[in-house]
Every structure is written in C-alpha cells, then in structure tokens.
Write an enzyme that holds these catalytic residues in place. Structure first.
Site, PDB file in Angstrom:
ATOM      1  CE  LYS A  41      24.342  56.199  42.439  1.00  0.00           C
ATOM      2  NZ  LYS A  41      24.848  55.271  41.412  1.00  0.00           N
ATOM      3  NE  ARG A  73      22.566  46.503  41.161  1.00  0.00           N
ATOM      4  CZ  ARG A  73      22.619  47.831  40.993  1.00  0.00           C
ATOM      5  NH1 ARG A  73      23.033  48.603  41.988  1.00  0.00           N
ATOM      6  NH2 ARG A  73      22.267  48.383  39.856  1.00  0.00           N
ATOM      7  NE  ARG A  83      18.028  47.738  40.002  1.00  0.00           N
ATOM      8  CZ  ARG A  83      18.697  48.855  40.242  1.00  0.00           C
ATOM      9  NH1 ARG A  83      19.314  49.024  41.412  1.00  0.00           N
ATOM     10  NH2 ARG A  83      18.754  49.820  39.364  1.00  0.00           N
ATOM     11  NE  ARG A  87      20.534  51.267  35.334  1.00  0.00           N
ATOM     12  CZ  ARG A  87      20.877  50.413  36.300  1.00  0.00           C
ATOM     13  NH1 ARG A  87      20.974  49.127  36.042  1.00  0.00           N
ATOM     14  NH2 ARG A  87      21.124  50.846  37.508  1.00  0.00           N
TER      15      ARG A  87
HETATM   16  P1  ADP Z   1      24.801  51.695  42.971  1.00  0.00           P
HETATM   17  O1  ADP Z   1      23.895  51.952  44.161  1.00  0.00           O
HETATM   18  O2  ADP Z   1      25.785  52.811  42.745  1.00  0.00           O
HETATM   19  O3  ADP Z   1      24.048  51.349  41.720  1.00  0.00           O
HETATM   20  P2  ADP Z   1      25.526  49.264  44.437  1.00  0.00           P
HETATM   21  O4  ADP Z   1      25.914  49.749  45.796  1.00  0.00           O
HETATM   22  O5  ADP Z   1      24.214  48.571  44.313  1.00  0.00           O
HETATM   23  O6  ADP Z   1      25.693  50.425  43.330  1.00  0.00           O
HETATM   24  O7  ADP Z   1      26.696  48.282  43.948  1.00  0.00           O
HETATM   25  C1  ADP Z   1      26.619  47.631  42.669  1.00  0.00           C
HETATM   26  C2  ADP Z   1      27.197  46.203  42.780  1.00  0.00           C
HETATM   27  O8  ADP Z   1      28.594  46.278  43.006  1.00  0.00           O
HETATM   28  C3  ADP Z   1      26.620  45.389  43.947  1.00  0.00           C
HETATM   29  O9  ADP Z   1      26.506  44.038  43.547  1.00  0.00           O
HETATM   30  C4  ADP Z   1      27.674  45.547  45.067  1.00  0.00           C
HETATM   31  O10 ADP Z   1      27.693  44.417  45.922  1.00  0.00           O
HETATM   32  C5  ADP Z   1      28.961  45.684  44.257  1.00  0.00           C
HETATM   33  N1  ADP Z   1      29.937  46.611  44.848  1.00  0.00           N
HETATM   34  C6  ADP Z   1      29.687  47.795  45.459  1.00  0.00           C
HETATM   35  N2  ADP Z   1      30.837  48.399  45.826  1.00  0.00           N
HETATM   36  C7  ADP Z   1      31.840  47.570  45.418  1.00  0.00           C
HETATM   37  C8  ADP Z   1      33.284  47.627  45.484  1.00  0.00           C
HETATM   38  N3  ADP Z   1      33.907  48.678  46.042  1.00  0.00           N
HETATM   39  N4  ADP Z   1      33.986  46.605  44.965  1.00  0.00           N
HETATM   40  C9  ADP Z   1      33.357  45.550  44.388  1.00  0.00           C
HETATM   41  N5  ADP Z   1      32.020  45.420  44.288  1.00  0.00           N
HETATM   42  C10 ADP Z   1      31.270  46.427  44.776  1.00  0.00           C
HETATM   43  P1  AMP Z   2      19.061  53.442  40.411  1.00  0.00           P
HETATM   44  O1  AMP Z   2      18.458  52.471  41.372  1.00  0.00           O
HETATM   45  O2  AMP Z   2      19.613  54.663  41.073  1.00  0.00           O
HETATM   46  O3  AMP Z   2      20.079  52.781  39.498  1.00  0.00           O
HETATM   47  O4  AMP Z   2      17.873  53.971  39.486  1.00  0.00           O
HETATM   48  C1  AMP Z   2      17.098  53.082  38.702  1.00  0.00           C
HETATM   49  C2  AMP Z   2      16.291  53.858  37.678  1.00  0.00           C
HETATM   50  O5  AMP Z   2      15.347  54.729  38.330  1.00  0.00           O
HETATM   51  C3  AMP Z   2      17.095  54.781  36.750  1.00  0.00           C
HETATM   52  O6  AMP Z   2      17.677  54.094  35.642  1.00  0.00           O
HETATM   53  C4  AMP Z   2      16.011  55.780  36.317  1.00  0.00           C
HETATM   54  O7  AMP Z   2      15.139  55.231  35.331  1.00  0.00           O
HETATM   55  C5  AMP Z   2      15.190  55.950  37.603  1.00  0.00           C
HETATM   56  N1  AMP Z   2      15.735  57.058  38.431  1.00  0.00           N
HETATM   57  C6  AMP Z   2      16.328  56.954  39.656  1.00  0.00           C
HETATM   58  N2  AMP Z   2      16.698  58.149  40.112  1.00  0.00           N
HETATM   59  C7  AMP Z   2      16.349  59.051  39.146  1.00  0.00           C
HETATM   60  C8  AMP Z   2      16.504  60.457  39.010  1.00  0.00           C
HETATM   61  N3  AMP Z   2      17.093  61.210  39.963  1.00  0.00           N
HETATM   62  N4  AMP Z   2      16.029  61.049  37.883  1.00  0.00           N
HETATM   63  C9  AMP Z   2      15.421  60.325  36.917  1.00  0.00           C
HETATM   64  N5  AMP Z   2      15.273  58.998  36.967  1.00  0.00           N
HETATM   65  C10 AMP Z   2      15.724  58.348  38.073  1.00  0.00           C
END
Ligand code: ADP
Ligand code: AMP
Length: 219
Positions: free
Chosen positions: A13, A125, A159, A170
């Site tokens: 995302k 990541r 993280r 999660r």
């Molecule tokens: P989210 O915001 O949904 O938690 P991220 O954008 O941070 O996900 O992506 C999670 C991990 O996967 C990161 O290390 C990113 O570089 C990698 N990643 C994202 N999209 C892809 C993809 N299409 N293919 C392979 N790796 C990906």
């Molecule tokens: P993310 O970076 O989106 O993976 O979010 C990291 C953490 O933040 C999650 O595991 C939750 O603990 C908290 N969080 C983020 N967005 C929300 C949401 N919309 N509602 C509740 N908790 C959230």
C-alpha cells in the site's frame, strides 16, 4: 478526490501510494505513518498507540477516527488513505464525515495478495527512520546495503512490528477485523477495484493507474 487503498499489511500500500499521489497530485495519508511519527515525538497519542502497535493489535477506533478526520481536513479533502479504514466502524464514520461535507469516496482500490507472500514481504522490509523510505532486503535493495539512498549515512531499521511473531498477530487482526471492510463497501454499493498485488511493483502500479485513469477521465 478521496481514494481508499485497502489490503493486508505488507501488500504494498505504501509503495503504491507514493506513486498514486505523484500522478494524481493527492496527499498521502498513512494512518500507520501518522501514528509512528506521534510515537517518535513522544506525544500522548503516540504513547497510547504504541501499546497496541507493538503487539500487532489495532488502536481503538475513536482514537484513529479523530486522528484521520483531522488529517483529511488538513489535506483539504484530496487524499489517498493508506491503512484507514481498518474496521467497519471506521469505514462508516469516514462515510459519515465525508457526507457532512457533501463529499464521498471516489474509489476503493483493494490490493489482493496471499498471506504467505505478505509475510515474506513484511519480514524483509527495511525502513528509514528519518524519511520513511521503504526497502526490501531482496526485491528493493538500497544502493549501499543497510543505508537509506536519500538520507545517505542513515542506517535502515526493521520496524519492531515487522518481526515474525508480531507479523503473525497483525495478519490475524487483519482477517478478524479488516477483511469485513470490503463487505461493508459491497453492501453500500461502493465499487471495489480489485488489483492483483502478487506481481512486480511496476505491474501493480500499471493495473492501478489503468483503473484510476478511466475514473479520473469520467469525472
Ligand atoms: P504496506 O504499506 O501495505 O504495509 P509496503 O508498501 O511497505 O506495504 O511494502 C511491504 C514490503 O514489500 C516492502 O519491503 C516493499 O519494498 C515490498 N513490496 C511492495 N510491493 C511489492 C511487490 N509488488 N513485489 C515485491 N515486493 C514488494
Ligand atoms: P501500518 O503501518 O498500516 O502497518 O500500521 C501499523 C500499526 O498502526 C497497526 O498494526 C495498528 O496497530 C496501527 N494502525 C494503523 N492504522 C490503523 C487503523 N486504521 N486502525 C487501528 N489501528 C491502526
């Protein structure tokens, strides 16, 4: 224009949002990033959120709703929401808030990808604690191993909630509380744009742009 990007943690995302905001000139509002910066600043909100984030649970609806409604207002309404809404209560509140301003969600984009793929993505990541840039140990390596490309000498971190045991929680939380948001939108006749996110980053972007371009043209 308000776009909601749904998908499990690690679906890509944040990666895709960076590209969407550039193309359509929108603000990127990531609920996770907002909570992490509150945490880093040591605010009351950040300290409260940390308790939930560190164990892979969702922070209470009321806290995140207030935070995100404020952020949307600050962005002047034109934004991509990343990580919000994550419960049906949050989705309903978002609709209510937008309706009060005579606005609505323009598109819900859903990144579809299996748990085993996202588990591998999240545990690999690495993030820059300064600028928030995101890398992956195999698929998106920085130029100098372990260091941010933009913040030169800054070491990348994993993280705390990207460690395997928290990732499992999660994903459990996602299935228990967030998958229902798709059902909420379907029940409310909100079209959902499904994207195959088990593809290379550029392919995922191309699918999203194809769908959003036709929506923007039709407006
Ligand atoms: P989210 O915001 O949904 O938690 P991220 O954008 O941070 O996900 O992506 C999670 C991990 O996967 C990161 O290390 C990113 O570089 C990698 N990643 C994202 N999209 C892809 C993809 N299409 N293919 C392979 N790796 C990906
Ligand atoms: P993310 O970076 O989106 O993976 O979010 C990291 C953490 O933040 C999650 O595991 C939750 O603990 C908290 N969080 C983020 N967005 C929300 C949401 N919309 N509602 C509740 N908790 C959230």
């Amino acid at each position: 224009m308000v776009i909601v990007l749904l998908g499990p943690p690690g679906a890509g995302k944040g990666t895709q949002c960076k590209r969407i905001v550039e193309r359509y000139r929108l603000a990127h509002l990531s609920s996770g990033d907002i909570l992490r910066s509150e945490k880093a600043a040591g605010t009351k909100l950040g300290r409260k959120a940390q308790r939930y984030m560190d164990c892979g649970k969702l922070v209470p609806d009321q806290i995140i709703i207030e935070t995100m409604v404020g952020a949307i207002a600050c962005a002047g309404g034109d934004c991509v929401l990343d990580g919000f809404p994550r419960t049906v209560v949050q989705a309903a509140e978002l609709d209510k808030e937008l309706a009060q301003k005579r606005e609505k969600i323009d598109a819900v984009v859903s990144l579809v990808v299996d748990d085993d793929v996202v588990e591998e993505r999240i545990t690999g990541r690495r993030s820059c604690p300064v600028c928030g840039a995101v890398y992956h140990i195999d698929t998106l390596k920085p130029k100098i191993e372990g260091h941010c490309d933009k913040c030169k000498n800054q070491e990348l971190i994993q993280r705390p909630d990207d460690k395997p045991d928290v990732v499992k929680q999660r994903l459990k939380t996602y299935h228990e509380q967030t998958t229902a948001v798709v059902g909420y939108y379907a029940d409310n006749s909100q079209e959902i744009l499904d994207i195959d996110a088990d593809r290379p980053v550029d392919d995922v972007t191309a699918q999203i742009f194809e769908k959003l371009d036709s929506l923007v043209t039709a407006r």
